[in-house]
Design a protein around this motif. Sequence first.
Motif, PDB file in Angstrom:
ATOM      1  N   GLY A 250     -44.311-102.203 -53.543  1.00 32.70           N
ATOM      2  CA  GLY A 250     -44.838-100.844 -53.431  1.00 32.70           C
ATOM      3  C   GLY A 250     -43.997 -99.838 -54.193  1.00 32.70           C
ATOM      4  N   THR A 251     -42.672 -99.928 -54.038  1.00 33.48           N
ATOM      5  CA  THR A 251     -41.788 -98.991 -54.736  1.00 33.48           C
ATOM      6  C   THR A 251     -41.738 -99.284 -56.234  1.00 33.48           C
ATOM      7  OG1 THR A 251     -39.925-100.420 -54.101  1.00 33.48           O
ATOM      8  CG2 THR A 251     -40.323 -98.484 -52.753  1.00 33.48           C
ATOM      9  N   VAL A 252     -41.764-100.569 -56.618  1.00 31.55           N
ATOM     10  CA  VAL A 252     -41.735-100.918 -58.042  1.00 31.55           C
ATOM     11  C   VAL A 252     -42.988-100.417 -58.751  1.00 31.55           C
ATOM     12  CG1 VAL A 252     -41.869-102.845 -59.672  1.00 31.55           C
ATOM     13  CG2 VAL A 252     -40.184-102.889 -57.836  1.00 31.55           C
ATOM     14  N   ILE A 253     -44.150-100.633 -58.132  1.00 37.39           N
ATOM     15  CA  ILE A 253     -45.407-100.145 -58.722  1.00 37.39           C
ATOM     16  C   ILE A 253     -45.391 -98.624 -58.843  1.00 37.39           C
ATOM     17  CG2 ILE A 253     -47.889 -99.896 -58.292  1.00 37.39           C
ATOM     18  CD1 ILE A 253     -47.793-102.721 -57.033  1.00 37.39           C
ATOM     19  N   GLN A 258     -46.521 -95.992 -64.165  1.00 42.19           N
ATOM     20  CA  GLN A 258     -47.083 -94.686 -64.501  1.00 42.19           C
ATOM     21  C   GLN A 258     -46.261 -94.087 -65.629  1.00 42.19           C
ATOM     22  OE1 GLN A 258     -46.348 -91.537 -61.576  1.00 42.19           O
ATOM     23  NE2 GLN A 258     -45.050 -92.923 -60.402  1.00 42.19           N
ATOM     24  N   PRO A 259     -46.868 -93.230 -66.481  1.00 44.95           N
ATOM     25  CA  PRO A 259     -46.119 -92.606 -67.573  1.00 44.95           C
ATOM     26  C   PRO A 259     -44.975 -91.752 -67.046  1.00 44.95           C
ATOM     27  CG  PRO A 259     -48.489 -92.320 -67.865  1.00 44.95           C
ATOM     28  CD  PRO A 259     -48.284 -92.874 -66.484  1.00 44.95           C
ATOM     29  N   SER A 260     -43.890 -91.657 -67.826  1.00 45.56           N
ATOM     30  CA  SER A 260     -42.704 -90.932 -67.375  1.00 45.56           C
ATOM     31  C   SER A 260     -42.972 -89.449 -67.151  1.00 45.56           C
ATOM     32  CB  SER A 260     -41.576 -91.094 -68.405  1.00 45.56           C
ATOM     33  OG  SER A 260     -41.976 -90.600 -69.675  1.00 45.56           O
ATOM     34  N   ALA A 261     -43.966 -88.875 -67.860  1.00 43.88           N
ATOM     35  CA  ALA A 261     -44.257 -87.444 -67.714  1.00 43.88           C
ATOM     36  C   ALA A 261     -44.803 -87.108 -66.333  1.00 43.88           C
ATOM     37  CB  ALA A 261     -45.258 -87.012 -68.789  1.00 43.88           C
ATOM     38  N   SER A 262     -45.412 -88.086 -65.671  1.00 47.59           N
ATOM     39  CA  SER A 262     -46.013 -87.823 -64.362  1.00 47.59           C
ATOM     40  C   SER A 262     -45.059 -88.107 -63.211  1.00 47.59           C
ATOM     41  CB  SER A 262     -47.282 -88.679 -64.201  1.00 47.59           C
ATOM     42  OG  SER A 262     -46.959 -90.053 -64.229  1.00 47.59           O
ATOM     43  N   ASP A 266     -37.392 -86.279 -57.884  1.00 49.26           N
ATOM     44  CA  ASP A 266     -36.896 -86.272 -56.501  1.00 49.26           C
ATOM     45  C   ASP A 266     -37.546 -87.387 -55.681  1.00 49.26           C
ATOM     46  OD1 ASP A 266     -35.200 -84.140 -56.931  1.00 49.26           O
ATOM     47  OD2 ASP A 266     -36.704 -82.644 -56.393  1.00 49.26           O
ATOM     48  N   THR A 267     -38.848 -87.575 -55.881  1.00 48.01           N
ATOM     49  CA  THR A 267     -39.556 -88.646 -55.182  1.00 48.01           C
ATOM     50  C   THR A 267     -39.078 -90.002 -55.661  1.00 48.01           C
ATOM     51  OG1 THR A 267     -41.496 -87.198 -55.078  1.00 48.01           O
ATOM     52  CG2 THR A 267     -41.836 -89.517 -54.567  1.00 48.01           C
ATOM     53  N   ASP A 268     -38.834 -90.110 -56.974  1.00 49.91           N
ATOM     54  CA  ASP A 268     -38.336 -91.364 -57.538  1.00 49.91           C
ATOM     55  C   ASP A 268     -36.970 -91.737 -56.962  1.00 49.91           C
ATOM     56  OD1 ASP A 268     -40.581 -91.502 -59.026  1.00 49.91           O
ATOM     57  OD2 ASP A 268     -39.629 -91.223 -60.977  1.00 49.91           O
ATOM     58  N   LYS A 269     -36.130 -90.730 -56.708  1.00 50.96           N
ATOM     59  CA  LYS A 269     -34.808 -90.994 -56.131  1.00 50.96           C
ATOM     60  C   LYS A 269     -34.938 -91.650 -54.758  1.00 50.96           C
ATOM     61  CE  LYS A 269     -32.244 -87.208 -58.344  1.00 50.96           C
ATOM     62  NZ  LYS A 269     -31.489 -85.959 -58.096  1.00 50.96           N
ATOM     63  N   ILE A 270     -35.848 -91.104 -53.943  1.00 53.52           N
ATOM     64  CA  ILE A 270     -36.047 -91.655 -52.600  1.00 53.52           C
ATOM     65  C   ILE A 270     -36.567 -93.085 -52.691  1.00 53.52           C
ATOM     66  CG2 ILE A 270     -37.339 -91.402 -50.444  1.00 53.52           C
ATOM     67  CD1 ILE A 270     -37.413 -88.381 -51.002  1.00 53.52           C
ATOM     68  N   PHE A 274     -34.626 -96.905 -51.642  1.00 53.03           N
ATOM     69  CA  PHE A 274     -35.228 -97.982 -50.853  1.00 53.03           C
ATOM     70  C   PHE A 274     -35.083 -99.326 -51.552  1.00 53.03           C
ATOM     71  CE2 PHE A 274     -37.295 -96.977 -46.891  1.00 53.03           C
ATOM     72  CZ  PHE A 274     -37.323 -95.590 -46.882  1.00 53.03           C
ATOM     73  N   TYR A 275     -35.519 -99.422 -52.820  1.00 50.80           N
ATOM     74  CA  TYR A 275     -35.551-100.750 -53.432  1.00 50.80           C
ATOM     75  C   TYR A 275     -34.238-101.162 -54.067  1.00 50.80           C
ATOM     76  CZ  TYR A 275     -36.366 -98.943 -58.238  1.00 50.80           C
ATOM     77  OH  TYR A 275     -36.253 -98.316 -59.454  1.00 50.80           O
ATOM     78  N   ALA A 276     -33.336-100.199 -54.351  1.00 56.46           N
ATOM     79  CA  ALA A 276     -32.056-100.551 -54.969  1.00 56.46           C
ATOM     80  C   ALA A 276     -30.926-100.687 -53.964  1.00 56.46           C
ATOM     81  CB  ALA A 276     -31.675 -99.496 -56.014  1.00 56.46           C
ATOM     82  N   MET A 277     -31.056-100.073 -52.781  1.00 59.17           N
ATOM     83  CA  MET A 277     -29.958-100.083 -51.810  1.00 59.17           C
ATOM     84  C   MET A 277     -30.384-100.598 -50.434  1.00 59.17           C
ATOM     85  SD  MET A 277     -28.149 -96.456 -52.701  1.00 59.17           S
ATOM     86  CE  MET A 277     -27.801 -95.991 -54.390  1.00 59.17           C
ATOM     87  N   VAL A 278     -31.480-100.042 -49.905  1.00 62.90           N
ATOM     88  CA  VAL A 278     -31.875-100.383 -48.533  1.00 62.90           C
ATOM     89  C   VAL A 278     -32.417-101.812 -48.451  1.00 62.90           C
ATOM     90  CG1 VAL A 278     -33.402 -99.792 -46.609  1.00 62.90           C
ATOM     91  CG2 VAL A 278     -32.332 -97.973 -47.959  1.00 62.90           C
ATOM     92  N   ILE A 279     -33.300-102.197 -49.389  1.00 60.15           N
ATOM     93  CA  ILE A 279     -33.874-103.541 -49.360  1.00 60.15           C
ATOM     94  C   ILE A 279     -32.810-104.626 -49.503  1.00 60.15           C
ATOM     95  CG2 ILE A 279     -35.423-105.143 -50.560  1.00 60.15           C
ATOM     96  CD1 ILE A 279     -37.295-102.830 -51.103  1.00 60.15           C
ATOM     97  N   PRO A 280     -31.858-104.525 -50.456  1.00 60.50           N
ATOM     98  CA  PRO A 280     -30.792-105.538 -50.514  1.00 60.50           C
ATOM     99  C   PRO A 280     -29.972-105.625 -49.238  1.00 60.50           C
ATOM    100  CG  PRO A 280     -30.859-104.314 -52.562  1.00 60.50           C
ATOM    101  CD  PRO A 280     -31.792-103.612 -51.615  1.00 60.50           C
ATOM    102  N   MET A 281     -29.839-104.516 -48.518  1.00 61.50           N
ATOM    103  CA  MET A 281     -29.105-104.538 -47.248  1.00 61.50           C
ATOM    104  C   MET A 281     -29.922-105.229 -46.154  1.00 61.50           C
ATOM    105  SD  MET A 281     -27.759-101.317 -44.930  1.00 61.50           S
ATOM    106  CE  MET A 281     -29.440-100.815 -44.547  1.00 61.50           C
TER     107      MET A 281
END
Length: 319
Positions: A250-253, A258-262, A266-270, A274-281
């Motif tokens: 879900g987070t990867v999709i 989507q294009p970088s302009a869209s 701030d939403t991308d950080k959240i 999740f997928y870079a820190m919370v999921i590995p934990m």
Amino acid sequence: MNHSEAGGFILEGVSHSPELQIPLLIVFTIIYILTALGNLGMILLIVFSSHLHTPMYFFLSNLSMVDFGYSSTTTPKVIAGFLIKENVISYHACASQMFFFLVFGSMENIILALMAYDRYAAVCKPLHYTTTMTESVCVYLVLGSYIYALVNSSVLIVNTFTLSFCGPNVVHHFFCDIPAVMVLSCSDKHVNEMVMIFISSFNVFCALCVVLISYLFIFVSIFKMHSSKGYQRALSTCTSHLTAVSIFYGTVIFMYLQPSASHSMDTDKIASIFYAMVIPMLNPVVYSLRNKEVKSALRKVLEKIKSSQGFNTFGCTTS
């Protein structure tokens, strides 16, 4: 030479609020420590427990290694960002961080699919499981996954860093992620974006197809089971795996298809947290610590440690 190649990039970090710096520093430090302990501990447990030397736990040990590497490419830099005022990263260091992040991310994607196929072979074709998922087959599958991940990441890195960066050099993210870096380019990036979306879509689509088809057959087999115990055990395994799969994909999709302009950074950080820190934990808990065999192996290791400490104490007392 690109402007950013000479001066590097400045990572914006997680938050600008001064009052949040110390709390976030503590939170991310705890997350990284738990990630390291959970994943490295799981690898050691599987290595030293002979009854866990099966295809399922072989994939789990590789997943734990990937999760530790995945978290290590971003979290230490995030922690360092709370301790220094201007979080500068060089052009080549940014490319290196992005490369290893993509390698571990690609491996996570593939291993999730391999784990789904392994469960399909175990649940749907139990009589052929030992001949299908042999040790050599598992090794070749993982080795091929690493080779593919290295090639895939190399293509994406070249696709990103052939762009010119001559404008602002502030990356609105806490690490060098493709969308956050690509949006800084002052050259036409339409083709590069299409290449990124195509490769990411291909990787996610193929892995998701393996996962969904595997679980489709698994659910059919589960509903045909006459044993309620076997039904509950198989369903429990599927629920845990599918929960983690849903969060990861879900987070990867959301991030890459989507294009970088869209993108809202701030939403991308959240999503990235999740997928870079919370999921590995969480993966050691979701995939392993809820498993009776892992709990049994962990209990035996703790009993051995306790008995060895008791023996040493007894030896010291008698002397």
